[in-house]
Design a protein around this motif. Structure first.
Motif, PDB file in Angstrom:
ATOM      1  N   ASP A  40       2.706  -5.493  -0.417  1.00  0.00           N
ATOM      2  CA  ASP A  40       1.596  -6.412  -0.158  1.00  0.00           C
ATOM      3  C   ASP A  40       0.404  -5.754   0.477  1.00  0.00           C
ATOM      4  O   ASP A  40      -0.600  -5.828   0.214  1.00  0.00           O
ATOM      5  CB  ASP A  40       2.119  -7.481   0.551  1.00  0.00           C
ATOM      6  CG  ASP A  40       2.909  -8.195   0.008  1.00  0.00           C
ATOM      7  OD1 ASP A  40       2.949  -8.582  -1.272  1.00  0.00           O
ATOM      8  OD2 ASP A  40       4.088  -8.757   0.647  1.00  0.00           O
ATOM      9  N   ILE A  41       0.944  -4.638   1.313  1.00  0.00           N
ATOM     10  CA  ILE A  41       0.009  -3.739   2.093  1.00  0.00           C
ATOM     11  C   ILE A  41      -0.840  -3.030   1.253  1.00  0.00           C
ATOM     12  O   ILE A  41      -2.162  -2.800   1.363  1.00  0.00           O
ATOM     13  CB  ILE A  41       0.441  -3.169   3.216  1.00  0.00           C
ATOM     14  CG1 ILE A  41       1.256  -4.153   4.103  1.00  0.00           C
ATOM     15  CG2 ILE A  41      -0.508  -2.407   3.931  1.00  0.00           C
ATOM     16  CD1 ILE A  41       2.246  -3.630   5.284  1.00  0.00           C
ATOM     17  N   VAL A  42      -0.100  -2.217   0.360  1.00  0.00           N
ATOM     18  CA  VAL A  42      -0.849  -1.385  -0.602  1.00  0.00           C
ATOM     19  C   VAL A  42      -1.771  -2.198  -1.258  1.00  0.00           C
ATOM     20  O   VAL A  42      -2.818  -1.749  -1.636  1.00  0.00           O
ATOM     21  CB  VAL A  42       0.223  -0.557  -1.412  1.00  0.00           C
ATOM     22  CG1 VAL A  42      -0.320   0.332  -2.256  1.00  0.00           C
ATOM     23  CG2 VAL A  42       1.223   0.195  -0.496  1.00  0.00           C
ATOM     24  N   ALA A  43      -1.345  -3.127  -1.921  1.00  0.00           N
ATOM     25  CA  ALA A  43      -2.471  -4.054  -2.664  1.00  0.00           C
ATOM     26  C   ALA A  43      -3.366  -4.351  -2.038  1.00  0.00           C
ATOM     27  O   ALA A  43      -4.628  -4.668  -2.624  1.00  0.00           O
ATOM     28  CB  ALA A  43      -1.606  -5.433  -3.328  1.00  0.00           C
ATOM     29  N   SER A  44      -3.411  -4.864  -0.796  1.00  0.00           N
ATOM     30  CA  SER A  44      -4.438  -5.341  -0.034  1.00  0.00           C
ATOM     31  C   SER A  44      -5.532  -4.393   0.214  1.00  0.00           C
ATOM     32  O   SER A  44      -6.906  -4.745   0.475  1.00  0.00           O
ATOM     33  CB  SER A  44      -3.990  -5.938   1.541  1.00  0.00           C
ATOM     34  OG  SER A  44      -3.837  -4.659   2.205  1.00  0.00           O
ATOM     35  N   VAL A  45      -5.226  -3.123   0.249  1.00  0.00           N
ATOM     36  CA  VAL A  45      -6.531  -1.976   0.175  1.00  0.00           C
ATOM     37  C   VAL A  45      -6.879  -1.322  -1.132  1.00  0.00           C
ATOM     38  O   VAL A  45      -7.338  -0.375  -1.236  1.00  0.00           O
ATOM     39  CB  VAL A  45      -6.316  -1.098   1.020  1.00  0.00           C
ATOM     40  CG1 VAL A  45      -5.857  -1.727   2.580  1.00  0.00           C
ATOM     41  CG2 VAL A  45      -4.762  -0.304   0.656  1.00  0.00           C
ATOM     42  N   SER A  46      -6.131  -2.160  -2.277  1.00  0.00           N
ATOM     43  CA  SER A  46      -6.422  -1.486  -3.641  1.00  0.00           C
ATOM     44  C   SER A  46      -8.096  -1.340  -4.014  1.00  0.00           C
ATOM     45  O   SER A  46      -8.429  -0.443  -4.522  1.00  0.00           O
ATOM     46  CB  SER A  46      -5.875  -2.331  -4.811  1.00  0.00           C
ATOM     47  OG  SER A  46      -6.138  -3.494  -4.602  1.00  0.00           O
ATOM     48  N   ALA A  47      -8.694  -2.209  -3.423  1.00  0.00           N
ATOM     49  CA  ALA A  47     -10.366  -2.175  -3.616  1.00  0.00           C
ATOM     50  C   ALA A  47     -10.806  -1.269  -2.536  1.00  0.00           C
ATOM     51  O   ALA A  47     -10.446  -0.756  -1.581  1.00  0.00           O
ATOM     52  CB  ALA A  47     -11.060  -3.789  -3.307  1.00  0.00           C
ATOM     53  N   GLY A  48     -11.727  -0.456  -3.135  1.00  0.00           N
ATOM     54  CA  GLY A  48     -12.467   0.492  -2.236  1.00  0.00           C
ATOM     55  C   GLY A  48     -13.156   0.498  -0.994  1.00  0.00           C
ATOM     56  O   GLY A  48     -13.620   1.235  -0.285  1.00  0.00           O
ATOM     57  N   ASP A  49     -13.340  -1.017  -0.751  1.00  0.00           N
ATOM     58  CA  ASP A  49     -14.259  -1.388   0.407  1.00  0.00           C
ATOM     59  C   ASP A  49     -13.437  -1.767   1.692  1.00  0.00           C
ATOM     60  O   ASP A  49     -13.796  -2.164   2.655  1.00  0.00           O
ATOM     61  CB  ASP A  49     -15.236  -2.602   0.211  1.00  0.00           C
ATOM     62  CG  ASP A  49     -14.491  -3.920  -0.273  1.00  0.00           C
ATOM     63  OD1 ASP A  49     -13.362  -3.617  -0.445  1.00  0.00           O
ATOM     64  OD2 ASP A  49     -14.848  -4.797  -0.127  1.00  0.00           O
ATOM     65  N   ALA A  50     -12.002  -1.332   1.365  1.00  0.00           N
ATOM     66  CA  ALA A  50     -11.126  -1.897   2.568  1.00  0.00           C
ATOM     67  C   ALA A  50     -10.897  -0.860   3.410  1.00  0.00           C
ATOM     68  O   ALA A  50     -10.809   0.354   3.245  1.00  0.00           O
ATOM     69  CB  ALA A  50      -9.639  -2.220   2.067  1.00  0.00           C
ATOM     70  N   TRP A  51     -10.632  -1.396   4.772  1.00  0.00           N
ATOM     71  CA  TRP A  51     -10.445  -0.478   5.922  1.00  0.00           C
ATOM     72  C   TRP A  51      -9.092  -1.179   6.434  1.00  0.00           C
ATOM     73  O   TRP A  51      -8.882  -2.308   6.685  1.00  0.00           O
ATOM     74  CB  TRP A  51     -11.444  -0.447   7.136  1.00  0.00           C
ATOM     75  CG  TRP A  51     -12.762   0.017   6.575  1.00  0.00           C
ATOM     76  CD1 TRP A  51     -13.719  -0.632   5.593  1.00  0.00           C
ATOM     77  CD2 TRP A  51     -13.542   1.203   7.008  1.00  0.00           C
ATOM     78  NE1 TRP A  51     -14.785   0.225   5.585  1.00  0.00           N
ATOM     79  CE2 TRP A  51     -14.555   1.202   6.453  1.00  0.00           C
ATOM     80  CE3 TRP A  51     -13.214   2.347   7.999  1.00  0.00           C
ATOM     81  CZ2 TRP A  51     -15.745   2.315   6.349  1.00  0.00           C
ATOM     82  CZ3 TRP A  51     -13.879   3.201   7.805  1.00  0.00           C
ATOM     83  CH2 TRP A  51     -15.058   3.398   7.463  1.00  0.00           C
ATOM     84  N   LEU A  52      -8.083  -0.143   6.949  1.00  0.00           N
ATOM     85  CA  LEU A  52      -6.967  -0.490   7.179  1.00  0.00           C
ATOM     86  C   LEU A  52      -6.352  -0.367   8.718  1.00  0.00           C
ATOM     87  O   LEU A  52      -6.458   0.771   8.763  1.00  0.00           O
ATOM     88  CB  LEU A  52      -5.931   0.002   6.110  1.00  0.00           C
ATOM     89  CG  LEU A  52      -4.295  -0.354   6.318  1.00  0.00           C
ATOM     90  CD1 LEU A  52      -3.923  -1.926   6.529  1.00  0.00           C
ATOM     91  CD2 LEU A  52      -3.543   0.298   5.435  1.00  0.00           C
ATOM     92  N   GLY A  53      -6.003  -1.176   9.492  1.00  0.00           N
ATOM     93  CA  GLY A  53      -5.480  -0.871  10.635  1.00  0.00           C
ATOM     94  C   GLY A  53      -4.011  -1.521  10.958  1.00  0.00           C
ATOM     95  O   GLY A  53      -3.704  -2.406  10.574  1.00  0.00           O
ATOM     96  N   ILE A  54      -3.186  -0.472  11.232  1.00  0.00           N
ATOM     97  CA  ILE A  54      -1.651  -0.943  11.304  1.00  0.00           C
ATOM     98  C   ILE A  54      -1.380  -0.616  12.821  1.00  0.00           C
ATOM     99  O   ILE A  54      -1.461   0.382  13.346  1.00  0.00           O
ATOM    100  CB  ILE A  54      -0.969   0.292  10.570  1.00  0.00           C
ATOM    101  CG1 ILE A  54      -1.440   0.276   8.901  1.00  0.00           C
ATOM    102  CG2 ILE A  54       0.461  -0.008  10.296  1.00  0.00           C
ATOM    103  CD1 ILE A  54      -0.549   1.231   8.116  1.00  0.00           C
ATOM    104  N   ASP A  55      -0.627  -1.456  13.193  1.00  0.00           N
ATOM    105  CA  ASP A  55       0.065  -1.618  14.477  1.00  0.00           C
ATOM    106  C   ASP A  55       1.286  -1.084  14.258  1.00  0.00           C
ATOM    107  O   ASP A  55       2.388  -1.667  14.505  1.00  0.00           O
ATOM    108  CB  ASP A  55       0.104  -3.057  15.056  1.00  0.00           C
ATOM    109  CG  ASP A  55       0.618  -3.285  16.458  1.00  0.00           C
ATOM    110  OD1 ASP A  55       0.706  -1.996  17.070  1.00  0.00           O
ATOM    111  OD2 ASP A  55       0.874  -4.342  16.910  1.00  0.00           O
ATOM    112  N   CYS A  56       1.424   0.265  14.448  1.00  0.00           N
ATOM    113  CA  CYS A  56       2.686   1.033  14.459  1.00  0.00           C
ATOM    114  C   CYS A  56       2.265   2.387  14.645  1.00  0.00           C
ATOM    115  O   CYS A  56       1.102   2.986  14.199  1.00  0.00           O
ATOM    116  CB  CYS A  56       3.229   0.966  13.146  1.00  0.00           C
ATOM    117  SG  CYS A  56       4.633   1.895  12.695  1.00  0.00           S
TER     118      CYS A  56
END
Length: 258
Positions: A40-56
């Motif tokens: 689900d996380i990988v799919a959420s950033v599949s579009a090029g405009d996504a920035w991802l922040g992970i609490d880990c």
């Protein structure tokens, strides 16, 4: 622009994801879910405009990695003879970025090498591999579109009262009320009840806001001499400025219309 915030846990049930859509007119929480899998996380950033922040934590202390390797091979670690005292073991317990967190907010984050958080970090390491395999650039030093975030630290730096919010739904409700007053441009899209009911969902929302600070460049980057270390150990993006500074129209690393 989209910012995706993930409150990562060792397993799917405790993992939450939030996605905020940013335009020149405002920001809208378009997704808030719990029970999130790596796919689900990988799919959420599949579009090029996504920035991802992970609490880990995205890595382990260099000294800890060296120590475990030396112990496994029955050789002497670079720290020298094992003493076991608090001063000797501190480099094994905390990363370079953890020291910066302590300087900024006055408390130590959980240790990835000596706390149960390490179990979550093992999942995180696998997630980073999956993201890279999917074509998402993985850089632990916050030089790309991936950030290690710390929701509790972000809230403190933004001036929110955080005592007890992880265990008290009433505290989360009060925090959301303050957030709504300070960030009227943020539309929670009907997800407020979930953020109040579940601390993991609340932290995912804050993670997505913290990711906006990262995308705008509103955080202290590693010093040049610490950059190589950050690329191995990870680097926590702690926001500079106020939560109001995340509003659409702010000029930063991204377009002012983002």
């Amino acid at each position: 622009m989209r910012t995706v915030g993930v409150d990562l846990a060792a397993g799917t049930p405790g993992t939450a994801l939030a996605e905020i859509l940013w335009t020149g007119r405002g920001a809208r929480l378009a997704r808030l879910e719990i029970g999130i899998q790596d796919a689900d996380i990988v799919a959420s950033v599949s579009a090029g405009d996504a920035w991802l922040g992970i609490d880990c934590p995205l890595g382990w202390p260099d000294a800890f990695v060296d120590f475990v390797g030396a112990h496994h091979a029955d050789t002497t670690p670079s720290l020298g003879p094992v003493e076991g005292g608090p001063d000797w073991r501190r480099p094994l317990v905390y990363r370079r970025t953890d020291h910066v967190v302590f300087e900024r907010i006055g408390r130590w984050p959980l240790s990835v090498s000596t706390d149960r958080l390490g179990v979550t970090a093992l999942r995180g390491a696998g997630l980073l591999r999956r993201l890279a395999e999917a074509g998402f650039r993985v850089d632990r030093a916050a030089e790309g579109r991936l950030f290690e975030v710390y929701p509790g630290g972000s809230l403190r730096l933004w001036g929110f009262e955080t005592k007890g919010y992880r265990v008290d739904a009433a505290r989360r409700r009060a925090l959301l009320d303050v957030l709504a007053a300070r960030a009227p441009w943020l539309d929670l899209g009907g997800f407020a009840p979930l953020a109040i009911a579940k601390a993991d969902a609340f932290d995912a929302l804050v993670a997505a806001l913290s990711t906006r600070a990262g995308a705008l460049g509103m955080f202290a980057r590693p010093a040049s001499g610490a950059l190589d270390v950050a690329r191995r150990e990870g680097w926590v993006v702690l926001p500079d400025g106020a939560v109001e500074d995340l509003a659409p129209g702010v000029v930063g690393r991204v377009s002012p219309n983002s």
